[in-house]
Design a protein around this motif. Structure first.
Motif, PDB file in Angstrom:
ATOM      1  N   PRO A  51       7.068   7.636  -1.518  1.00 21.76           N
ATOM      2  CA  PRO A  51       6.410   8.633  -2.377  1.00 21.76           C
ATOM      3  C   PRO A  51       5.912   9.844  -1.588  1.00 21.76           C
ATOM      4  O   PRO A  51       5.932  10.959  -2.112  1.00 21.76           O
ATOM      5  CB  PRO A  51       5.242   7.870  -3.005  1.00 21.76           C
ATOM      6  N   LEU A  79       5.691   6.666  -9.846  1.00 16.60           N
ATOM      7  CA  LEU A  79       5.175   7.321  -8.638  1.00 16.60           C
ATOM      8  C   LEU A  79       5.501   8.804  -8.623  1.00 16.60           C
ATOM      9  O   LEU A  79       5.304   9.485  -7.629  1.00 16.60           O
ATOM     10  CB  LEU A  79       5.771   6.672  -7.393  1.00 16.60           C
ATOM     11  N   ILE A  89      -0.617   5.881   5.491  1.00 24.52           N
ATOM     12  CA  ILE A  89      -0.159   4.517   5.240  1.00 24.52           C
ATOM     13  C   ILE A  89      -1.260   3.527   5.613  1.00 24.52           C
ATOM     14  O   ILE A  89      -1.594   2.617   4.852  1.00 24.52           O
ATOM     15  CB  ILE A  89       1.149   4.240   6.019  1.00 24.52           C
ATOM     16  N   ASN A 128       8.254   1.568   1.722  1.00 28.08           N
ATOM     17  CA  ASN A 128       7.687   1.558   0.375  1.00 28.08           C
ATOM     18  C   ASN A 128       6.583   2.585   0.236  1.00 28.08           C
ATOM     19  O   ASN A 128       6.404   3.182  -0.826  1.00 28.08           O
ATOM     20  CB  ASN A 128       7.110   0.168   0.064  1.00 28.08           C
ATOM     21  N   LEU A 129       5.828   2.758   1.321  1.00 29.54           N
ATOM     22  CA  LEU A 129       4.688   3.669   1.258  1.00 29.54           C
ATOM     23  C   LEU A 129       5.072   5.099   1.605  1.00 29.54           C
ATOM     24  O   LEU A 129       4.502   6.055   1.074  1.00 29.54           O
ATOM     25  CB  LEU A 129       3.592   3.163   2.193  1.00 29.54           C
ATOM     26  N   SER A 130       6.039   5.249   2.515  1.00 26.96           N
ATOM     27  CA  SER A 130       6.387   6.618   2.912  1.00 26.96           C
ATOM     28  C   SER A 130       7.293   7.278   1.880  1.00 26.96           C
ATOM     29  O   SER A 130       7.361   8.504   1.805  1.00 26.96           O
ATOM     30  CB  SER A 130       7.069   6.618   4.287  1.00 26.96           C
ATOM     31  N   ILE A 152      -1.639   5.825  -2.309  1.00 28.69           N
ATOM     32  CA  ILE A 152      -1.267   6.714  -1.209  1.00 28.69           C
ATOM     33  C   ILE A 152      -1.081   8.150  -1.695  1.00 28.69           C
ATOM     34  O   ILE A 152      -1.197   9.094  -0.924  1.00 28.69           O
ATOM     35  CB  ILE A 152      -0.011   6.173  -0.481  1.00 28.69           C
ATOM     36  N   PRO A 212       7.670  -4.097  -5.586  1.00 26.85           N
ATOM     37  CA  PRO A 212       7.978  -3.330  -4.373  1.00 26.85           C
ATOM     38  C   PRO A 212       9.471  -3.025  -4.321  1.00 26.85           C
ATOM     39  O   PRO A 212      10.266  -3.783  -4.868  1.00 26.85           O
ATOM     40  CB  PRO A 212       7.572  -4.275  -3.242  1.00 26.85           C
ATOM     41  N   LEU A 254       0.349  -4.367  -2.146  1.00 31.40           N
ATOM     42  CA  LEU A 254       1.193  -3.294  -1.603  1.00 31.40           C
ATOM     43  C   LEU A 254       1.474  -2.251  -2.696  1.00 31.40           C
ATOM     44  O   LEU A 254       1.453  -1.044  -2.445  1.00 31.40           O
ATOM     45  CB  LEU A 254       2.508  -3.867  -1.067  1.00 31.40           C
ATOM     46  N   CYS A 255       1.726  -2.735  -3.907  1.00 34.10           N
ATOM     47  CA  CYS A 255       1.997  -1.798  -5.008  1.00 34.10           C
ATOM     48  C   CYS A 255       0.754  -0.955  -5.311  1.00 34.10           C
ATOM     49  O   CYS A 255       0.858   0.222  -5.655  1.00 34.10           O
ATOM     50  CB  CYS A 255       2.449  -2.553  -6.256  1.00 34.10           C
ATOM     51  N   ARG A 261       0.633   1.577  -2.683  1.00 24.60           N
ATOM     52  CA  ARG A 261       1.670   2.585  -2.933  1.00 24.60           C
ATOM     53  C   ARG A 261       1.200   3.586  -3.977  1.00 24.60           C
ATOM     54  O   ARG A 261       1.523   4.770  -3.912  1.00 24.60           O
ATOM     55  CB  ARG A 261       2.937   1.865  -3.404  1.00 24.60           C
TER      56      ARG A 261
END
Lengths: 284, 286
Positions: free
Chosen positions: B140, A178, B155, B136-138, B194, B128, B187-188, B191
């Motif tokens: 990165p 990432l 998100i 997890n999303l915020s 995003i 995750p 979810l990955c 991620r």
């Protein structure tokens, strides 16, 4: 012997060992309670907590100066050792070349295995004179803190090292994928993921610091004193028992057991909290 | 915003679009005949042992390229060359050149962090982080210093694009690892999306999932096709046929892997040229 029978015997053997270990702990606490009962019944718990003066032959039983001494030396040591231990584990995991990391781990394990009296001797011969030159008398709260820091550092470092190692490689790879920097992987993922284990390790180290006797006794000065600076001598609860047990009799002797009871209570509380922290599910 | 096929779920337009969006070096209508990602005689070795060699591969925008082949032929390792993830292995050496959007990924001024923001990756097993769905999303977003005011819109957008929003919108603060395997994998994907990447690398994204979850991921990949350059490693030939526009066969049993055949999906399946491909297809069918 048939299989089920062997199984049965094995089971009973295990049960007996477990029961014995449990019984020992219960018996020790019971013994402490019984031995400290005369003093608690005669003087009452209040006498121990309200007064700062401890002078058994003069009828002064105040333990609060020693409780404060124990708390301050422990707190100081944990405040130094926890960040140092965690940072060194982070270095070992994420920055050190493999060979250096292995060597470092061996050294920390060795550090954990050194008997406390050796730390005390080093503190007395090396550390105390240095502090004395700076600010006499040398035997002081500061010396106790520094020696304790050295002693609990390996506990924190080893627990932190294994906690950081628990993070699956797939998550580390995912984090780098990432675009996270190494610092990002460490501080945003690895350390937060290990936080419970790090807290548990720190609490166990705290318990060890509270209970440490010999090394602290050798460098703290042994004076019952409510310290107002780092350079003043102190006496810890453990030191109190070690210093006076050889000649204490009657109420005095019983009072030393009260000291022990306070120590056990403090350690039990810490270990319980550490267990709770360890139990909670990860994530959240 | 995250670009999507019109047939897929359409995310809400974020209020502050444009000012802070990731700068893309291409326009959505860029020439489809020019590969967006180009591998030129790429090889990789770990501690002196060659994994694969001489792979030249063009990846086009709006297309899924599948990479098939037996285990150990270096398919997954090839993916890690494109986002320079192979560099995590201290003994890994890459040869050849890879360009993403015309830029050499090892060129002067190239930087793995910037590259990985443009090239997202989905792994074999959902990975995750052990924290909440939202975090997890915020994570990165905060690492790449995107303004906090945009986070919740992004998100929602990413989860919608990954077809997960409706399932998790009421429990964003629950642990991500409590989700099912298929949900974790989506979810990955969210991620990865995003950060608004241009390229998506998918390393056997369904290998740990049941058939239903696999179908959901395949649908998702098809929906994302329009707007991304995608390279997917798969063991599943049927999946490659369903999802991919072009297929490459990486072959190397006991030897460094080589790209033995590459072409449009239909051609490769109906009329394979290389004897190795013919044998591989037959064996997989059997």
């Amino acid at each position: 012997m048939s299989r089920p029978l062997a199984d049965k015997w094995f089971r009973w053997g295990l049960l007996a060992s477990a029961a014995l270990s449990g019984a020992v702990v219960v018996l020790v606490v019971l013994f402490l309670l019984v031995a400290s009962w005369p003093a608690l019944a005669d003087l009452g718990p209040g006498r121990y907590l309200t007064d700062t003066r401890w002078y058994p032959s003069g009828g002064l039983w105040g333990m609060s100066a020693m409780i404060v001494g124990t708390l301050l030396s422990t707190l100081g040591a944990v405040l130094l050792a926890a960040p140092l231990g965690i940072l060194s584990a982070v270095f070992c995991h994420y920055y050190a070349p493999a060979r250096m990391a292995t060597l470092y781990r061996r050294l920390v394990e060795l550090l954990a295995g050194i008997p406390s009296v050796v730390y005390g001797l080093w503190g007395l011969v090396v550390l105390v004179p240095i502090i004395a030159r700076w600010h006499p008398p040398g035997t002081s709260l500061l010396a106790a803190i520094l020696v304790l820091t050295l002693m609990i550092l390996p506990t924190v470092a080893l627990v932190a090292d294994s906690a950081l190692g628990q993070l699956p490689g797939s998550q580390v790879a995912g984090a780098y994928a990432l675009g996270l920097s190494r610092a990002g992987v460490i501080w945003r993922i690895a350390v937060p993921a290990a936080r419970r284990a790090l807290a548990t390790g720190t609490l166990l180290a705290t318990a060890r610091a509270i209970g440490e006797t010999m090394a602290v006794l050798m460098v703290c000065g042994g004076v019952v004193n409510l310290p107002t600076s780092l350079f003043e001598p102190i006496r810890t609860l453990t030191a109190n028992i070690a210093l006076e047990m050889s000649y204490a009799e009657g109420l005095h002797r019983s009072s030393l057991f009260v000291t022990g009871l306070v120590l056990v209570l403090a350690v039990v509380t810490l270990v319980t909290v550490a267990d709770r922290l360890g139990e909670e599910p990860t994530g959240g | 915003m995250i670009r999507l096929d019109t047939t897929g779920p359409t995310p809400a337009e974020p209020p502050l679009e444009g000012a802070t969006a990731v700068p893309h070096s291409h326009s959505p209508d860029s020439d489809a005949t020019v590969p967006y990602v180009a591998l030129d005689r790429v090889g990789l070795s770990y501690d002196g042992t060659e994994v694969f060699r001489g792979v030249s591969l063009p990846l086009y925008r709006g297309a899924v390229t599948a990479l098939v082949g037996p285990s150990g032929s270096g398919k997954s390792s090839l993916l890690t060359c494109i986002n320079r993830l192979y560099e995590l292995h201290p003994g890994a050496r890459m040869s050849g050149t890879i360009t993403v959007g015309g830029e050499d990924i090892h060129g002067a001024g190239a930087d793995p962090v910037r590259l990985r923001r443009r090239v997202g990756m989905i792994f074999q097993k959902p990975n995750p982080f052990p924290m909440s769905i939202r975090r997890n999303l915020s994570l990165p977003l905060s690492e790449h210093r995107l303004p906090r005011a945009e986070w919740s819109a992004r998100i929602e957008e990413a989860l919608t694009a990954a077809a997960l929003w409706d399932e998790v919108k009421d429990r964003l603060d629950h642990p991500a690892q409590a989700l099912s395997g298929g949900q974790q994998q989506r979810l990955c994907i969210a991620r990865a999306l995003i950060l608004e990447p241009e390229v998506l690398l998918l390393d056997e994204p369904c290998s740990a999932l049941d058939p239903l979850a696999t179908e959901a991921i395949e649908q998702l990949v098809m929906g994302l096709k329009c707007c991304y350059t995608m390279l997917m490693v798969t063991h599943n030939l049927a999946q490659a046929r369903r999802v991919a526009d072009q297929v490459g066969v990486l072959w190397g049993q006991g030897q460094p892997g080589e790209l033995v055949e590459f072409g449009p999906t239909a051609q490769l399946f109906d009329d394979p040229q290389h004897p190795v491909t013919v044998a591989f297809m037959q064996r997989e069918r059997a």
